[in-house]
Motif scaffolding. Structure first.
Motif: not given
Length: 555
Positions: A439, A444, A484, A512-514, A533-535
């Protein structure tokens, strides 16, 4: 043939003029149409004159051919008569019968008839010559008129071409300027709406956090502030998810969904989101096909439609959710041919005005009062349907209310077996493992390490793919990689997964990603656990438990 070519050119110019008028303002369109109509009338008059001239010339030519045929017949008759006379004279001389009175009289009569016929033939030839001269004069005159008319017609066509080209160029430039202005206005409206909503949410969060730092605060008030701050944060998450869905940049994870069964579990959520004077009805036939869609995005879309329908019925009413199988044999409303399920959400409100229908799917367009809606509900529905390889449209129902249609593709996945049921959260706690966090955002990354520590795991953070590969090749053992998707240096979490696969590093991995950016479609196709994201910390725990129990795989 030349007249037909000119007519074709005229029709072509008329068509081009009509097409170019579709993008101009009403005043410009009226002015150009008047000018084109005047030019069209003038061209039609010219075509009429040309047609009349051609008909006259053809008639004169036919008359000339007829007179020449008559003269030819007369000449042939005279020649035959002369031949007969000469033959008779030879016969008479040979028989020595010219001394006879009857023979001399017969010969005299024949000579007189021959002389009269020759005189008539000479007169006919003279009349024919005069008629030919007159005909040639008239043909030359008509041909000159025809050539002049054709020259004028070509000039008028060239002028019309020039004027249409000038108008088309001017309108294209004006249209480009208008499109640019509309695009800037849409961007301004979009950013303004985002700024307004996020500033509201940030105000709640910032002030809530400041108040939580006050030393004198009872537990009840502290719990209320924590709940309000968390709700504001999740409203922000919903807002970004709706924006990404409308922009078709939200990574979706489609699965086989039985709509009838799923709506049974969604029914309670819908009822609690509506008022007591709103009735919800469902109409799902037993032969309904399963759909291929992202479950979370589908539930959000249906919830948005239900809330919109609720607001359209201030005095109460009925919301009907129905679905049917539909097979498209050709592309329709953006959906390709194939099998679909059409989902319809219908209300009994007053419907939508035509201008509202035309803008219903625009982001931040709303007919609600300030603070009563973001204008992203229908935009999210449209984006979700399009991103799911389907389509959506809105209209007014026969009963006067509004109805929104979504077509979602039929799922071809086999139904899950009994062993595929989801495990509950009551299973054993995952053992403590070492997790490499990839990340680049410091805040974050620190938050993720705090959550991992809370879950009983050991975490190490690196900011880039290169640093992650170096850590994986080092002496420190790594049990799981949590990365990420969007990372600095031109590489991504997907690139890291591929490098691990090429290097034979068989370690579980979670992405993971938004916002997936240009890799949204690739994210949807890989066979790796994904955490959006968000989680919350509980979602992170479930993702880790699933990853360490699932063999690492990258499709």
């Amino acid at each position: 043939m030349r007249q037909a070519d000119q007519n074709s050119a005229t029709d072509s110019q008329t068509t081009r003029s009509e097409e170019s008028s579709q993008t101009a303002s009403p005043e410009e369109t009226d002015r150009l149409e008047n000018e084109l109509e005047q030019t069209r009338v003038s061209l039609e008059d010219s075509n009429t004159v040309l047609a009349r001239l051609v008909e006259d010339r053809d008639a004169l030519l036919r008359s000339l051919d007829q007179q020449r045929a008559l003269v030819a017949d007369s000449e042939r008759a005279a020649a035959a008569l002369r031949a007969d006379l000469a033959r008779m004279v030879r016969d008479r001389n040979s028989e020595r019968a010219l001394s006879s009175g009857e023979a001399n009289e017969e010969l005299r009569v024949m000579l007189e008839e021959s002389t009269m016929l020759a005189q008539e033939l000479h007169a006919a030839n003279e009349a024919l010559a005069e008629a030919n001269r007159e005909l040639d004069r008239r043909v030359s005159e008509r041909t000159a008129q025809l050539d002049a008319a054709l020259v004028e017609l070509e000039r008028m066509n060239a002028e019309l071409n020039r004027r249409v080209e000038e108008e088309s160029t001017a309108r294209a430039a004006a249209q480009a300027e208008l499109f640019q202005a509309q695009k800037l206005d849409a961007i301004g409206q979009l950013t303004g709406g985002i700024a307004h909503d996020f500033n509201n949410l940030l105000t709640v969060i910032i002030n809530g956090m400041q108040l939580l730092g006050q030393p004198r605060m009872d537990d009840e008030r502290r719990a209320r502030l924590i709940r309000r701050t968390e709700e504001a944060a999740w409203r922000g998450a919903d807002l970004t998810r709706q924006l990404l869905t409308f922009a078709r940049r939200q990574p979706l994870h489609p699965e086989r969904i039985d709509l009838a069964r799923q709506f049974e579990s969604l029914y309670d959520l819908l009822v609690h989101s509506l008022r007591d004077d709103i009735t919800v009805q469902t109409e799902f036939p037993p032969e309904l096909w399963p759909v291929e869609a992202d479950l979370g995005a589908l539930e959000l879309a249906v919830l948005n439609l239900a809330v919109n329908a609720r607001d359209a019925m201030p005095s109460g009413g009925t919301i009907t959710l129905s679905a049917c199988n539909r097979t498209l044999t050709e592309s329709w409303s953006g959906a390709l041919p194939g099998d679909y399920v059409e989902l319809v959400v219908r209300d009994t409100g007053s419907g939508m005005a035509p201008d509202v229908l035309a803008r219903a799917f625009e982001p931040f367009f709303t007919t609600k009062g300030r603070g009563e809606g973001t204008g992203l509900g229908l935009a999210q529905v449209y984006g979700f349907a399009k991103q799911s390889s389907g389509s959506a449209w809105v209209g007014n129902a026969a009963n006067g209310g509004a109805e929104v249609h979504m077509v979602l593709p039929r799922s071809t996945r086999p139904p899950p077996g009994q062993s595929a049921a989801r495990e509950t959260n009551d299973g054993p706690q995952a053992p403590r493992i070492s997790i490499l966090v990839v990340e680049d955002d410091d805040d974050l990354g620190a938050a993720v390490l705090e959550m991992l520590e809370e879950l009983g795991h050991a975490g190490t953070r690196v900011p880039t793919v290169a640093a992650a590969l170096a850590a994986l090749s080092g002496q420190t053992p790594v049990d799981l990689v949590f990365s990420d998707v969007l990372l600095p240096g031109g590489s991504s979490g997907l690139d890291l997964a591929r490098e691990m696969q090429r290097g034979g590093i068989q370690i579980p991995m979670i992405l993971t990603s938004g916002y997936g950016g240009d890799m949204t479609e690739a994210l949807a196709s890989v066979n790796l656990p994904f955490l959006r994201k968000p989680y919350q910390i509980e979602a992170l725990r479930r993702a880790i438990d699933e990853a360490i129990r699932t063999p690492p795989a990258l499709s």
